[in-house]
Design a protein around this motif. Sequence first.
Motif, PDB file in Angstrom:
ATOM      1  N   ARG A   1       0.763  -1.087   0.114  1.00  0.00           N
ATOM      2  CA  ARG A   1       0.018   0.018  -0.057  1.00  0.00           C
ATOM      3  C   ARG A   1       0.806   1.339  -0.004  1.00  0.00           C
ATOM      4  O   ARG A   1       1.595   1.634   0.962  1.00  0.00           O
ATOM      5  CB  ARG A   1      -0.898  -0.040   1.263  1.00  0.00           C
ATOM      6  CG  ARG A   1      -1.941  -1.158   1.124  1.00  0.00           C
ATOM      7  CD  ARG A   1      -2.918  -1.005   2.103  1.00  0.00           C
ATOM      8  NE  ARG A   1      -4.032  -2.204   1.948  1.00  0.00           N
ATOM      9  CZ  ARG A   1      -4.955  -2.070   1.306  1.00  0.00           C
ATOM     10  NH1 ARG A   1      -5.319  -0.950   0.350  1.00  0.00           N
ATOM     11  NH2 ARG A   1      -5.764  -3.065   1.178  1.00  0.00           N
TER      12      ARG A   1
ATOM     13  N   LEU B   1      -8.842   4.171  -5.554  1.00  0.00           N
ATOM     14  CA  LEU B   1      -7.861   3.233  -5.354  1.00  0.00           C
ATOM     15  C   LEU B   1      -7.387   2.505  -6.852  1.00  0.00           C
ATOM     16  O   LEU B   1      -8.377   2.459  -7.810  1.00  0.00           O
ATOM     17  CB  LEU B   1      -8.394   1.886  -4.810  1.00  0.00           C
ATOM     18  CG  LEU B   1      -7.529   0.679  -4.670  1.00  0.00           C
ATOM     19  CD1 LEU B   1      -7.555  -0.104  -3.245  1.00  0.00           C
ATOM     20  CD2 LEU B   1      -7.549  -0.251  -5.564  1.00  0.00           C
TER      21      LEU B   1
ATOM     22  N   GLU C   1      -0.942  -0.889  -4.473  1.00  0.00           N
ATOM     23  CA  GLU C   1      -2.314  -0.205  -4.516  1.00  0.00           C
ATOM     24  C   GLU C   1      -1.877   1.307  -4.069  1.00  0.00           C
ATOM     25  O   GLU C   1      -1.553   1.501  -2.966  1.00  0.00           O
ATOM     26  CB  GLU C   1      -3.323  -0.955  -3.403  1.00  0.00           C
ATOM     27  CG  GLU C   1      -3.644  -2.410  -3.777  1.00  0.00           C
ATOM     28  CD  GLU C   1      -4.737  -2.880  -2.899  1.00  0.00           C
ATOM     29  OE1 GLU C   1      -4.783  -2.376  -1.749  1.00  0.00           O
ATOM     30  OE2 GLU C   1      -5.466  -3.777  -3.263  1.00  0.00           O
TER      31      GLU C   1
ATOM     32  N   ILE D   1      -3.803   4.509  -2.953  1.00  0.00           N
ATOM     33  CA  ILE D   1      -5.223   4.840  -2.320  1.00  0.00           C
ATOM     34  C   ILE D   1      -5.223   6.532  -1.934  1.00  0.00           C
ATOM     35  O   ILE D   1      -4.171   7.072  -1.615  1.00  0.00           O
ATOM     36  CB  ILE D   1      -5.431   4.013  -1.006  1.00  0.00           C
ATOM     37  CG1 ILE D   1      -5.340   2.606  -1.427  1.00  0.00           C
ATOM     38  CG2 ILE D   1      -6.814   4.860  -0.213  1.00  0.00           C
ATOM     39  CD1 ILE D   1      -5.621   1.897  -0.023  1.00  0.00           C
TER      40      ILE D   1
ATOM     41  N   HIS E   1     -10.310   0.125   1.346  1.00  0.00           N
ATOM     42  CA  HIS E   1      -9.307  -1.165   1.744  1.00  0.00           C
ATOM     43  C   HIS E   1      -9.584  -2.450   1.738  1.00  0.00           C
ATOM     44  O   HIS E   1     -10.689  -2.751   1.988  1.00  0.00           O
ATOM     45  CB  HIS E   1      -8.824  -0.560   3.273  1.00  0.00           C
ATOM     46  CG  HIS E   1      -7.824   0.507   3.285  1.00  0.00           C
ATOM     47  ND1 HIS E   1      -8.167   1.824   2.823  1.00  0.00           N
ATOM     48  CD2 HIS E   1      -6.473   0.700   3.905  1.00  0.00           C
ATOM     49  CE1 HIS E   1      -7.242   2.517   3.072  1.00  0.00           C
ATOM     50  NE2 HIS E   1      -6.105   1.882   3.709  1.00  0.00           N
TER      51      HIS E   1
END
Length: 244
Positions: free
Chosen positions: A4, A207, A220, A222, A244
């Motif tokens: 992330r 995302l 990912e 975000i 998420h």
Amino acid sequence: MTHRANDTGDGSSAFEVLYEDNHLLGIVKPVNIPVQEDASGDMDLLNLLKEDVKVRFNKPGNVFMGLVHRLDRPVGGAMVFAKTSKAASRLSESVRTHSFHKVYLTVVHGMPSSAQGRLTDTLLKDATSNTVTVVRKGTPGGKEAILDYTVLGTSEGFSLLKIDLLTGRSHQIRVQLSSIGCPLYGDQKYGASVNRPGQQIALWSALVGFPHPVSKEQIELISLPPQNYPWNLWPQEMQKQAVH
């Protein structure tokens, strides 16, 4: 393993950087900037990013910046760009093979008839007016458009939706939701009867997920929408949990 991303490169960027290495640049696209040069002649994101990287890394000559997906001019949020031609080619392949995942948050007027569902339509673009319409399947030039939606909450006659985009057609989310009677807040093009000029469209790229073009690690990026009206009708924590 999913990464992330919020790693940043050297120096300070003029943009909010979500991820950066030698191959990729993930940023938050500001609203109301075209992604690439258009008829308006306004400065575009692609050239701004090239200049940003050139200055931050003191690069001579032209900087490569590959565009692999797009956002409409009034839409903000997570975007990834390729810093090498190899990364651009591999990311484009991820888009083609549907291993490039995009999730949006949006605020719409009213509420869909079901709390969650899939919309499948055939869309036809009119390049002259830059508008898209839902047409009968089999219409020449029509392209299939598919999205999944989930209603996260309702307030003041609006609904907050999570959108999983399964195809990437022009104006897709805006047209498909308008066609079921739920035009996006602030969308003048597909919801002029219920929106006022000057309202900012409530559509956000929350995302962007894809395999790293070199390491294959799942990345990912975000980004959550700004906490102004109508986004602030719902807690940011709810929006965060949804993506998420």
